[in-house]
Design a protein around this motif. Sequence first.
Motif, short mmCIF file in Angstrom:
data_model
loop_
_atom_site.label_atom_id
_atom_site.label_comp_id
_atom_site.label_asym_id
_atom_site.label_seq_id
_atom_site.Cartn_x
_atom_site.Cartn_y
_atom_site.Cartn_z
N UNK A 137 9.12 12.60 -1.02
CA UNK A 137 8.82 11.34 -0.76
C UNK A 137 8.76 11.04 0.71
N UNK A 138 9.19 11.93 1.90
CA UNK A 138 8.92 11.61 3.06
C UNK A 138 7.78 12.55 3.82
N UNK A 139 7.09 13.26 2.89
CA UNK A 139 6.07 14.17 3.47
C UNK A 139 4.67 13.33 3.89
N UNK A 140 4.52 12.11 3.39
CA UNK A 140 3.14 11.52 3.69
C UNK A 140 3.40 10.19 4.27
N UNK A 141 4.76 9.75 5.11
CA UNK A 141 4.67 8.36 5.49
C UNK A 141 4.70 8.48 6.91
N UNK A 142 4.19 7.40 7.64
CA UNK A 142 4.17 7.29 9.06
C UNK A 142 5.43 7.24 9.37
N UNK A 143 5.85 7.53 10.84
CA UNK A 143 7.17 7.56 11.47
C UNK A 143 7.60 6.12 11.45
N UNK A 144 6.90 5.04 11.64
CA UNK A 144 7.29 3.64 11.63
C UNK A 144 7.64 3.07 10.31
N UNK A 171 11.98 2.56 5.82
CA UNK A 171 11.59 1.91 4.75
C UNK A 171 11.29 2.86 3.55
N UNK A 172 10.92 4.06 3.53
CA UNK A 172 10.55 4.92 2.54
C UNK A 172 11.80 5.57 2.27
N UNK A 192 0.51 -1.30 0.08
CA UNK A 192 0.05 -0.11 -0.02
C UNK A 192 0.88 1.40 -0.01
N UNK A 193 2.17 1.26 0.31
CA UNK A 193 3.02 2.39 0.36
C UNK A 193 2.96 3.00 -1.03
N UNK A 204 1.00 9.01 -3.67
CA UNK A 204 1.17 9.41 -4.83
C UNK A 204 2.71 10.34 -4.62
N UNK A 205 2.88 11.08 -3.62
CA UNK A 205 4.23 11.81 -3.62
C UNK A 205 5.24 10.95 -3.62
#
Length: 467
Positions: free
Chosen positions: A384-391, A395-396, A261-262, A266-267
């Motif tokens: 790339x890192x603006x919409x991923x969770x801290x955990x 991975x991102x 799902x990651x 889109x970003x």
Amino acid sequence: MTLSQSPRGAGLALLLLCAANFLDAMDVSTIGVALPAIQAELGMPATSLQWAVSAYVLGYGGFLLLGGRVADVFGHRRVFLWSLAVFAAASIAGGFVDSGPTLIAARLIKGIAAAFTAPAALALLLSVFGEGNARAKALGVFASTGATGFVLGMVLGGAATIISWRATLVMGAPVAILALFAAPYVLPRDVALGGKRPSFDWAGALTITPGLLLFVFGITNAAAEGWNAVPTWGSLLAAVVLIGLFLVVESKHKDPMVPLGIFRKAKLSHANLLAALFQGVYVGFQFIATLYYQDELGWSAFVTGFCFAFGGVCVMFLAPRFATVAQNRGTTGLMTLGVALQASSYIFWVLAAGHVNPVLLVALSQIPLGVGYAMTYPSVQVAALSDVEEDKSGLASGLLFAAFQIGGGIVLAAASAVFSAAPSMGYDAYTAGVSFVAILSVLVVLFAALGPRGSRAAVPAAYQAAE
């Protein structure tokens, strides 16, 4: 006890993380100028010599996803410290190699260590800098040190080779050791995860890691031996099979190594593809331009390195500022302008090479290239890192760094193929090679312009509260 909670401690943490990032990026290119000296002392054949460079990229690109996930599961600081220690040990060991295979092994181990260090370092940076502007500035500095390390690697390698080619392998060790001593005092402790620690996805790791290794190996080998070589297409075929198995495994695993799902973010997806393309175009140009400056103009490796250092200075000073702009005003427009400036540099080089003074050629091509790279590199990281969770930050980060490495390998192989085939078709090799790069760069501009729109890069609440 750590100091990173205070502004002074945050600054020290940033310095340490940037030093590690600089070393990881520097080692990609620092040994290139030392290859003639290495060949003379170790007697390595030309077919094996290129693996002194490629082994590092192979380990770096092949283990990045694993490194990012391991950091998320077992702790960013813990993984950073262990991998940096391995990097330092492999650097020191490199100074004592006595044959081609031991040199290649030392380089491979350093690349694998960097694959664990890089995503952990970026995830730690996000933990230390939670607020929007502070995080943007920190990302800009972090990005500029990585880009500067990559660009200045040739210059530093040329300077070290004056002493000994072995110095190109060892010179990062003192910095890594100092960082190891300082890290426990300035980096935040790993936060204990509530409840049971996520189970580690061994099936995913055992399919994606060799899959990426074989893919990077196949692309790298294509640049050396061609696409028809059995090791090239055999490795790529095996890679496709393993990556396909990985996707099946991940779709069924309850706690996958890479949640599929990651890729619906889109970003993140746009930034990863753009990172692969624009970095690949730059690596392809650097390869061909380096050959032109040395083989056609007769410049030394040291002077050639300084040609690219000119653009590196632009990145060093401008990337932090552009990161803040990307954070506050959005990333798509800035990335589009950045890759457009890079495209204009490649087009100018094709039209001007052989027709203007070489010094003027370097100056007028490196200014827009450096400014464009300074715009694009930090903007890609912010996006790339603006919409991923801290955990999922490790991975991102691993996905992003993998995109840089794999994109560089793919476009380099394609540019090398065009460069090699051009003379047999009646074209100048340098003009044909950079023309291919220029055409591809125009397509990259169009792709960048189609990216997600937004007024500013969103900052997840997890990051806002990181301090």
